[in-house]
Scaffold this motif. Structure first.
Motif, short mmCIF file in Angstrom:
data_model
loop_
_atom_site.label_atom_id
_atom_site.label_comp_id
_atom_site.label_asym_id
_atom_site.label_seq_id
_atom_site.Cartn_x
_atom_site.Cartn_y
_atom_site.Cartn_z
N LEU A 152 0.83 -1.19 0.00
CA LEU A 152 0.00 0.00 0.00
C LEU A 152 0.87 1.25 0.00
N HIS A 153 0.37 2.33 -0.63
CA HIS A 153 1.11 3.59 -0.70
C HIS A 153 0.21 4.77 -0.35
N ASP A 154 0.75 5.65 0.48
CA ASP A 154 0.12 6.93 0.79
C ASP A 154 1.21 7.98 0.67
N GLY A 155 1.34 8.57 -0.51
CA GLY A 155 2.44 9.50 -0.76
C GLY A 155 3.76 8.77 -0.61
N ALA A 156 4.63 9.25 0.28
CA ALA A 156 5.94 8.63 0.50
C ALA A 156 5.89 7.48 1.50
N ILE A 157 4.73 7.21 2.08
CA ILE A 157 4.58 6.15 3.08
C ILE A 157 4.23 4.84 2.36
N THR A 158 4.92 3.77 2.75
CA THR A 158 4.65 2.45 2.18
C THR A 158 4.37 1.47 3.31
N LYS A 159 3.45 0.56 3.05
CA LYS A 159 3.16 -0.53 4.00
C LYS A 159 3.07 -1.81 3.20
N ARG A 160 3.80 -2.81 3.66
CA ARG A 160 3.71 -4.14 3.06
C ARG A 160 3.12 -5.09 4.09
N ARG A 161 2.00 -5.68 3.75
CA ARG A 161 1.37 -6.69 4.62
C ARG A 161 1.63 -8.06 3.99
N ILE A 162 2.33 -8.90 4.73
CA ILE A 162 2.72 -10.22 4.23
C ILE A 162 1.91 -11.28 4.97
N LEU A 163 1.20 -12.08 4.21
CA LEU A 163 0.44 -13.20 4.75
C LEU A 163 1.21 -14.47 4.36
N PRO A 164 1.97 -15.06 5.29
CA PRO A 164 2.78 -16.22 4.93
C PRO A 164 1.97 -17.40 4.40
N ASP A 208 3.63 -20.26 15.52
CA ASP A 208 3.75 -19.32 16.65
C ASP A 208 2.56 -18.36 16.74
N ASP A 209 1.48 -18.67 16.03
CA ASP A 209 0.22 -17.89 16.01
C ASP A 209 0.29 -16.60 15.20
N THR A 210 1.38 -16.36 14.46
CA THR A 210 1.46 -15.17 13.61
C THR A 210 0.48 -15.31 12.46
N LEU A 211 -0.34 -14.27 12.27
CA LEU A 211 -1.28 -14.24 11.16
C LEU A 211 -0.67 -13.54 9.95
N TYR A 212 -0.09 -12.36 10.18
CA TYR A 212 0.56 -11.64 9.11
C TYR A 212 1.61 -10.72 9.69
N ILE A 213 2.41 -10.16 8.80
CA ILE A 213 3.49 -9.26 9.19
C ILE A 213 3.29 -7.96 8.42
N ASP A 214 3.27 -6.84 9.14
CA ASP A 214 3.22 -5.52 8.52
C ASP A 214 4.61 -4.90 8.60
N ILE A 215 5.09 -4.40 7.49
CA ILE A 215 6.36 -3.68 7.42
C ILE A 215 6.04 -2.30 6.86
N THR A 216 6.45 -1.25 7.56
CA THR A 216 6.10 0.10 7.10
C THR A 216 7.19 1.11 7.45
N ASP A 217 7.25 2.16 6.66
CA ASP A 217 8.12 3.29 6.97
C ASP A 217 7.30 4.47 7.49
N ASP A 218 6.11 4.19 7.99
CA ASP A 218 5.22 5.21 8.53
C ASP A 218 5.78 5.72 9.85
N PRO A 219 6.08 7.02 9.95
CA PRO A 219 6.68 7.55 11.18
C PRO A 219 5.81 7.37 12.42
N GLN A 220 4.49 7.31 12.27
CA GLN A 220 3.64 7.14 13.44
C GLN A 220 3.70 5.72 14.00
N ALA A 221 4.27 4.78 13.25
CA ALA A 221 4.37 3.39 13.70
C ALA A 221 5.68 3.12 14.46
N VAL A 222 6.56 4.11 14.53
CA VAL A 222 7.87 3.92 15.16
C VAL A 222 7.69 3.59 16.63
#
Length: 186
Positions: free
Chosen positions: A124-136, A167-181
């Motif tokens: 996903l993209h919002d301007g310069a912000i990117t989020k990758r949601r990985i469903l293994p 280990d009960d992980t459903l998905y992994i979110d990877i983001t460069d969103d500053p509010q997620a730091v």
């Protein structure tokens, strides 16, 4: 009023990828997605949506006082609508079916769907912000009604049931969103 008007996200663009379970997924938001991940093509402007479902049971003490709630049968799914009828989407909609091309003619033999777990990646993209949601690991568990008409785009609404890892992980979110730091502690 508390809050920051830079924090709400409006995902202006997205890509949806599919790969065999176990395919190496990206670990950041800048590395190119490996060619083993196949793009599903254009997506509906409606975006993707996540659904949560679980059973909960309330437990009461004598006299009717609530003392605990237990949860079970947790299930998550993601819904996305693909607008292309390419080979990737065909495989998701019709697992176990085949397609062959001879000359300029393609023949698709559609069979009763088979179990076909896959790995999924939504970028996903919002301007310069990117989020990758990985469903293994997940699987297309439902395909919505497909319109074949001169007044509506042919679209494939896919509901993907997400299977948890050991280990009960459903998905992994990877983001460069500053509010997620996550703040560092001294």
């Amino acid at each position: 009023m508390a809050g920051d008007t830079d924090n709400p996200r409006l995902w202006e663009g997205a890509d949806f990828f599919v790969a065999p379970v176990g395919t190496t997924a990206p670990t950041d938001v800048v590395t190119a997605i490996d060619e083993d991940w196949l793009a599903a093509g254009l997506l509906s402007e409606d975006g993707a949506s996540e659904t949560r479902d679980q059973d909960s049971t309330d437990h009461y003490a004598w006299g009717g006082k609530l003392v605990r709630t237990t949860k079970s049968k947790h299930k998550r799914s993601i819904k996305v609508t693909c607008l292309e009828d390419n080979l990737v989407v065909f495989g998701l909609v019709n697992p176990g079916s085949t397609a062959t091309t001879t000359g300029a003619v393609t023949t698709r033999v559609v069979k009763i769907p088979k179990t076909d777990p896959r790995a999924f990646l939504l970028e996903l993209h919002d301007g310069a912000i990117t989020k990758r949601r990985i469903l293994p690991k997940g699987e297309v568990s439902e395909v919505g009604e497909v319109a074949l008409s001169d007044s509506a785009l042919t679209a494939y609404e896919l509901t993907i049931t997400i299977y948890p890892a050991a280990d009960d992980t459903l998905y992994i979110d990877i983001t460069d969103d500053p509010q997620a730091v996550v703040p560092t502690t001294p």
